[in-house]
Write an enzyme that holds these catalytic residues in place. Structure first.
Site, short mmCIF file in Angstrom:
data_model
loop_
_atom_site.label_atom_id
_atom_site.label_comp_id
_atom_site.label_asym_id
_atom_site.label_seq_id
_atom_site.Cartn_x
_atom_site.Cartn_y
_atom_site.Cartn_z
N LYS A 1 0.84 -1.21 0.00
CA LYS A 1 0.00 0.00 0.00
C LYS A 1 0.87 1.26 0.00
CE LYS A 1 -3.96 -2.09 2.28
NZ LYS A 1 -4.61 -2.43 3.54
N GLN B 1 -5.47 -2.08 9.57
CA GLN B 1 -5.26 -3.38 8.93
C GLN B 1 -5.83 -4.51 9.79
OE1 GLN B 1 -3.93 -3.86 5.83
NE2 GLN B 1 -4.42 -6.02 6.09
N ASP C 1 -11.54 1.78 3.31
CA ASP C 1 -11.71 0.33 3.19
C ASP C 1 -13.16 -0.04 2.91
OD1 ASP C 1 -9.54 -1.37 3.17
OD2 ASP C 1 -9.25 -1.38 5.35
#
Length: 293
Positions: A53, A97, A120
């Site tokens: 990322k 995450q 997300d």
């Protein structure tokens, strides 16, 4: 002969487009988009994913921030970090995450994220808006899959689609998108561990999206001639011939299924690169305040 769906090349092309747009934004006096990632512990898969990322942010001309915590971080500390990121005007979007350590309530953390920065697409407001077809941040993997289908001009409208798996991250949102008029416009069946005859359901499908997390689950006898196969599975399987001691294995038994397909994604190099690419798309949309003012 099947066409291999190249997620890597598609993602590279899209990131180049994003980089051009960012260049223009900055030239016109806008702030450079900024994505933050919160990483807890040292899970191998998560480490790799977050590293990719950060690289993608560079390729797109974004700023990126990485905030690390050890496994023993408390829920309170993590919630305080989320609150800080919510209130930081420099940060356009951020992700925490997953998975998180067992002592932390994942849902509580997701709920604490400002839905306007939830790139997300996991916050219930984004999930709900997606379900009724309103503009929102769509979960990165399903968005990446829709982008691949469009990129390869794969007809989805009126087709029979089977989604294997019903997770909140892939299965459910994927089924929603494939069903919706402005996205897939397909007839969708969701199969899971308690589905009576999965083979029969799959044999009917024009499109199979496998996100069940079981290596080589989809075999040739489950696939009809000319089907489109999207393999979301990425299970680490021990492999002594590889430097890392493992290989990534999809949910589809590629070698025997591919000859029957019209299109198929490889693992790795199929859906994976598109997931990160979608996150970049969502971050750009957040920076431009496309969905939420």
């Amino acid at each position: 002969m099947y066409t291999l769906i190249d997620g890597k090349a598609t993602a590279t092309a899209i990131k180049q487009q994003i980089a051009e747009e960012v260049k223009e934004m900055v030239a016109n006096g806008a702030k450079r988009p900024c994505l933050a990632a919160v990483l807890v512990g040292h899970d191998g898969g998560s480490e790799t994913y977050v590293k990719n990322k950060v690289i993608a942010c560079e390729q797109c001309g974004f700023e990126s921030r990485l905030i690390r915590y050890e496994d023993d971080v408390t829920e309170e500390e993590l919630l305080a970090c989320v609150a800080k990121l919510n209130n930081d005007p420099q940060i356009d979007g951020f992700i925490v995450q997953l998975p998180l350590p067992k002592h932390i309530d994942e849902q509580k953390i997701i709920m604490a994220i400002d839905y306007r920065k939830d790139v997300d697409g996991f916050h219930p407001i984004n999930v709900g808006r997606m379900a009724i077809g309103l503009p929102c941040f769509v979960s990165a993997t399903p968005l990446g899959i829709m982008t691949l289908l469009q990129h390869y001009h794969i007809e989805t409208s009126g087709k029979k689609c089977v989604v294997l798996g019903r997770s909140n991250i892939v299965g459910k949102p994927m089924a929603q998108l494939m069903m919706q008029k402005q996205y897939g416009d397909a007839t969708v069946t969701v199969c899971h561990s308690h589905t009576k005859d999965i083979k029969a359901e799959c044999r009917e499908a024009d499109i199979i999206i496998a996100a069940i997390g079981r290596p080589d689950f989809v075999t040739a006898d489950m696939v009809k001639e000319g089907a489109v196969i999207i393999d979301v599975g990425t299970t680490r399987v021990p492999d002594a011939t590889k430097k890392k001691g493992f290989r990534l294995n999809g949910d589809v038994k590629f070698d025997e299924v591919a000859p029957k397909c019209s299109f198929i994604t490889p693992v790795p190099g199929g859906v994976g690169p598109m997931t990160i690419c979608s996150l970049m798309k969502n971050t750009l949309a957040a920076a431009k305040k496309e969905y939420y003012k």
